[in-house]
Design an enzyme around this catalytic site. Structure first.
Site, short mmCIF file in Angstrom:
data_model
loop_
_atom_site.label_atom_id
_atom_site.label_comp_id
_atom_site.label_asym_id
_atom_site.label_seq_id
_atom_site.Cartn_x
_atom_site.Cartn_y
_atom_site.Cartn_z
N ASN A 28 0.86 -1.18 0.00
CA ASN A 28 0.00 0.00 0.00
C ASN A 28 0.91 1.24 0.00
OD1 ASN A 28 -1.38 2.30 1.05
ND2 ASN A 28 -3.06 0.98 1.68
N HIS A 31 1.19 6.32 1.65
CA HIS A 31 1.99 7.30 2.40
C HIS A 31 3.17 7.85 1.61
CE1 HIS A 31 -0.81 6.97 5.50
NE2 HIS A 31 -0.55 5.70 5.73
N HIS A 64 -5.52 3.73 -1.50
CA HIS A 64 -6.84 4.05 -0.97
C HIS A 64 -7.23 5.43 -1.50
CE1 HIS A 64 -9.50 4.32 2.93
NE2 HIS A 64 -10.17 4.62 1.84
N ARG A 66 -9.39 8.10 -0.96
CA ARG A 66 -10.32 8.55 0.08
C ARG A 66 -11.21 9.67 -0.46
NH1 ARG A 66 -8.53 6.65 5.43
NH2 ARG A 66 -10.37 7.76 6.15
N ARG A 70 -6.92 12.91 0.73
CA ARG A 70 -5.81 13.42 1.57
C ARG A 70 -4.44 12.96 1.09
NH1 ARG A 70 -6.84 10.13 7.15
NH2 ARG A 70 -8.91 11.02 6.89
N GLU A 91 -8.62 0.65 -2.68
CA GLU A 91 -9.55 0.66 -1.55
C GLU A 91 -10.45 1.88 -1.69
OE1 GLU A 91 -7.19 0.94 1.94
OE2 GLU A 91 -6.14 -0.92 1.55
N THR A 122 -8.03 3.69 8.39
CA THR A 122 -9.24 2.87 8.49
C THR A 122 -9.30 2.24 9.89
OG1 THR A 122 -8.80 2.34 6.19
CG2 THR A 122 -10.58 1.13 7.24
N GLU A 172 -10.79 -9.11 2.87
CA GLU A 172 -9.51 -8.79 3.51
C GLU A 172 -9.79 -8.74 5.01
OE1 GLU A 172 -7.40 -5.26 2.18
OE2 GLU A 172 -6.32 -5.18 4.09
N HIS A 212 -3.56 -4.53 7.77
CA HIS A 212 -3.69 -3.39 8.68
C HIS A 212 -2.78 -3.55 9.89
CE1 HIS A 212 -5.21 0.25 10.44
NE2 HIS A 212 -5.71 0.50 9.25
N GLY A 234 1.25 -1.35 4.30
CA GLY A 234 1.55 0.00 3.85
C GLY A 234 2.53 0.74 4.73
N HIS A 235 2.04 1.22 5.89
CA HIS A 235 2.80 2.19 6.68
C HIS A 235 4.20 1.70 7.05
CE1 HIS A 235 3.97 4.55 10.22
NE2 HIS A 235 3.36 5.52 9.58
N1 PXP Z 1 -5.91 -2.72 4.46
C1 PXP Z 1 -6.80 -1.71 4.54
C2 PXP Z 1 -8.23 -1.99 4.21
C3 PXP Z 1 -6.39 -0.41 4.88
O1 PXP Z 1 -7.31 0.57 4.94
C4 PXP Z 1 -5.03 -0.17 5.16
C5 PXP Z 1 -4.58 1.21 5.51
O2 PXP Z 1 -4.78 2.04 4.42
C6 PXP Z 1 -4.14 -1.25 5.06
C7 PXP Z 1 -4.60 -2.52 4.73
C8 PXP Z 1 -2.69 -1.09 5.30
O3 PXP Z 1 -2.48 -0.80 6.65
P1 PXP Z 1 -1.05 -0.34 7.16
O4 PXP Z 1 -0.75 0.96 6.49
O5 PXP Z 1 -1.21 -0.25 8.63
O6 PXP Z 1 -0.09 -1.43 6.74
#
Ligand code: PXP
Length: 267
Positions: A28, A31, A64, A66, A70, A91, A122, A172, A212, A234-235
Site C-alpha cells: 500500500n 503514504h 486508498h 479517500r 488526503r 480501496e 481505516t 480482507e 492493517h 503500507g505504513h
Molecule cells: N488494508 C486496509 C483496508 C487499509 O485501509 C489499510 C490502511 O490504508 C491497510 C490494509 C494497510 O495498513 P497499514 O498501512 O497499517 O499497513
C-alpha cells in the site's frame, strides 16, 4: 527462491491437481503520496514507488482513494492503472462517486472499506450486516464491470457468513486488533480469531487476504496462517523505505513472509 506457503489439492475431471500457494505481498503506497501532499508538490511520485515495489518482488500495489483525497489523487489511480504490471487494488468507500471512479478507471480489484472523515486510518472492518443491501448492489455493479471485489472485514464469523450470502468473492481480514494486542504482548487470542476467520472463509470458497498494522516485528505470526493468500502492508514498508529505500524495504518484508521467525513464547 519463493517457498510455497501451502498446497491446494483439487480433483478436476478425474485429475488430481496440486497448486502451490505462495502468500503474496501487495504494498500500500498511500503514504508515498502523503509525503507529496504535505507540501502539495510533485514528489515523491507514487507511480515511481510502485515500479520499485514491483521490481523488488511485490505481487500487487494497493492505494486508498479517500473521499477527502488526503493522499492518493484521482490522477494517481489513472496513471497507476496504466503502469502497474502486477495487480492494482483500489480501496474505496461503497459510494456512488467511488463506483463511478472504479467503473471509469477499472482497476484489477476494488476493496470496499468503511471511511470516516476524521479518522487517521481505516479504523475497523465494514459492517456487512448493517450495510448489506448497499453492499449487495455495489458488489454487483463492480463485478458486472469486470472488477474483482474484496471486502475489508473484522475477523468475525457473523460478518464472514454475510459476505458469503452477498457472494463476495474475496475478503480482507482486518489484522488491526491483533497488531495492537501484539504491541501489548497478549496477542494469542486475537491471532486465533484471525486463523479461525481465515479458515471459515476459505471453507466456503471466499479468497482470503489480510492487512492493517502489519510490520517487520509482528509479521511472523500472520505469515503462518496458511489460508491467507495475500497481505496488504503500507505504513511499515513506507516508513522503512524512507530509511533504507523502497526495494530493500519490500525485499525484507517478503523474506519474512517466506521464512517466518520463531514466535516469542509470551502472548
Ligand atoms: N488494508 C486496509 C483496508 C487499509 O485501509 C489499510 C490502511 O490504508 C491497510 C490494509 C494497510 O495498513 P497499514 O498501512 O497499517 O499497513
Amino acid at each position: 527462491m519463493n517457498e510455497p506457503n501451502s498446497f491446494l489439492f483439487i480433483v478436476h475431471r478425474s485429475r488430481f491437481i496440486v497448486y502451490s500457494i505462495v502468500m503474496r505481498l501487495a504494498v500500500n503506497i498511500d503514504h508515498i503520496a502523503t509525503i507529496r501532499e504535505v507540501r502539495k508538490s510533485d514528489e515523491p511520485d507514487p507511480v515511481a514507488a510502485a515500479v520499485l515495489c514491483e521490481l523488488a518482488g511485490a505481487q500487487g500495489i494497493t492505494v486508498h482513494l479517500r473521499g477527502d483525497r488526503r493522499h492518493i489523487q484521482d490522477r494517481d489511480v489513472e496513471v497507476l492503472r496504466r503502469t502497474v504490471s502486477t495487480h492494482l487494488n483500489v480501496e474505496m468507500a461503497a459510494t456512488p462517486e467511488m463506483v463511478r471512479v472504479a467503473q471509469t478507471v477499472k482497476p484489477h480489484q476494488v476493496t470496499l472499506v468503511p471511511e470516516r472523515r476524521d479518522e487517521l486510518t481505516t479504523e475497523g472492518g465494514l459492517d456487512v450486516v448493517l450495510h448489506a443491501s448497499n453492499l449487495e448492489k455495489v458488489i454487483r455493479q463492480l463485478l458486472d464491470s469486470g472488477i474483482e471485489v474484496s471486502i475489508f472485514v473484522d475477523p468475525d464469523l457473523e460478518q464472514i457468513r454475510h459476505c458469503h450470502r452477498l457472494h463476495a468473492p474475496k475478503i480482507e481480514i482486518n489484522t488491526g486488533k491483533f497488531t495492537e494486542s501484539w504491541r501489548r504482548g497478549n496477542w494469542s487470542q486475537d491471532l486465533e480469531k484471525l486463523a479461525t476467520a481465515a479458515k471459515a472463509a476459505r471453507k466456503v470458497g471466499i479468497g482470503v487476504l489480510a492487512g492493517h498494522g502489519i510490520n517487520y516485528r509482528n509479521i511472523d505470526a500472520i505469515a503462518r496462517i496458511e489460508e491467507i493468500e495475500e497481505l496488504n502492508i503500507g505504513h511499515s514498508i513506507v516508513a522503512r523505505a524512507a530509511l533504507v529505500g523502497v526495494e530493500a524495504a519490500v525485499r525484507e518484508m517478503i523474506a519474512l513472509m517466506r521464512s517466518p521467525r520463531t514466535l516469542p513464547t509470551r502472548g
